[in-house]
Enzyme design. Sequence first.
Site, short mmCIF file in Angstrom:
data_model
loop_
_atom_site.label_atom_id
_atom_site.label_comp_id
_atom_site.label_asym_id
_atom_site.label_seq_id
_atom_site.Cartn_x
_atom_site.Cartn_y
_atom_site.Cartn_z
N PRO A 98 -2.17 0.33 0.89
CA PRO A 98 -1.61 -0.65 -0.05
C PRO A 98 -1.14 -1.91 0.66
CG PRO A 98 -0.81 1.56 -0.55
CD PRO A 98 -1.57 1.66 0.74
N CYS A 99 -1.42 -3.06 0.06
CA CYS A 99 -1.28 -4.31 0.80
C CYS A 99 -0.23 -5.31 0.29
CB CYS A 99 -2.63 -5.03 0.84
SG CYS A 99 -3.36 -5.31 -0.79
#
Length: 391
Positions: A98-99
């Site tokens: 997840p960014c």
Amino acid sequence: MTDSKIGIFSFFAGAGFLDLGFETTGKYDVLFVNEYHKAFMDIYKGARANLDITGPKYGHEVKDITEYLKPEELKVFKDRITQERKQEKLIGFIGGPPCPDFSVGGKNRGHEGENGKLSGTYVELICTAKPDFFLFENVKGLYRTVKHREFFESMKNKLKDAGYYLTEQLINSVEFGAPQDRQRIILIGFHKNILRGTGTDKSKDHLLTGFDWEANKTYSTENIAAAAWPATEPFREEGEREAPEKIIRELTVQHWFDRNDVTNHPNGKHHFTPRNGLTKFLSISEGDDLKKSYKRLHRWRYSPTAAYGNNEVHLHPYKPRRISVAEALAIQSLPKEFVIPQHISLTDMFKTIGNGVPYLAAKGLALNISDFLGKIMAEKNIKSYATADSE
């Protein structure tokens, strides 16, 4: 290599766009799938049932990736890898943690954020389990932002210490044929055990040589930039517009809407209906996509990055509504047979679509990796790949 396919362990799988790109090359077999959010895993399994894809040998697990670093879980992982190698299979880990914590438009908390920490966990798992190769995908902020670049470099140093030779590139999905301007940093590494005897493992700084990033791109950035893309034009509800000359039609939103028959797609009616704001929907010009939100796509251009969270609203080019799930899937270059199950909430549908790696980009990257492995085999003059035990 024998006829056996390259084995893949997938992490942060989401709806599985990245995995699908690998699978449809015919060169990989997804053996294990991990995802933290159950609704996303439901989409993954439901979409593949519709595509008639066999489930992974070691199953689907809805679990926090940090669990796999516990001694008992890690032993299971290593045993699985050892078993597959006995069948002369190479093993790869793929995943895009997840960014939001590295995104310029996101939380920007970096490696100290809850999502940011997962990038470090993924790297730690790679360094501990030692697959033959890995793919790491993330937003360009991790690569270009000074405060995050230091963390990125520290992860690379850990991978080098674990025996990996690395190559990286900031790719744009539109280069692979997806109708979307989406830049992402891709880091790929191969363990020294499979590189021995080829000359690619001699670099003192562990930089990989001979990996061709351009081989499976469909378009060059120069050709894309040179095309005569249309400017912003007044919104015409249900109005027609002829395709301009000297554009790359295959990269346009309209081409993909037609290709995927989005009106008749099972997810064609899945879109948010505004409680208010219809007047605003009617006032935004076709192609006015430079705002933070309320971006109206142009039918004869490619889309901005598919990001449907954080109040970012993408409008249909010539309908007074937000784009549908079917249209968002088309923008992610998914085949029209990819269908999200009906019981999934609209929020989860759009969130997992926005999180995913565009299918055609995933497929191109998968081919780049298999091409490189084929070249390594040719240099070693071997037909099978019984890899040595990882150190």
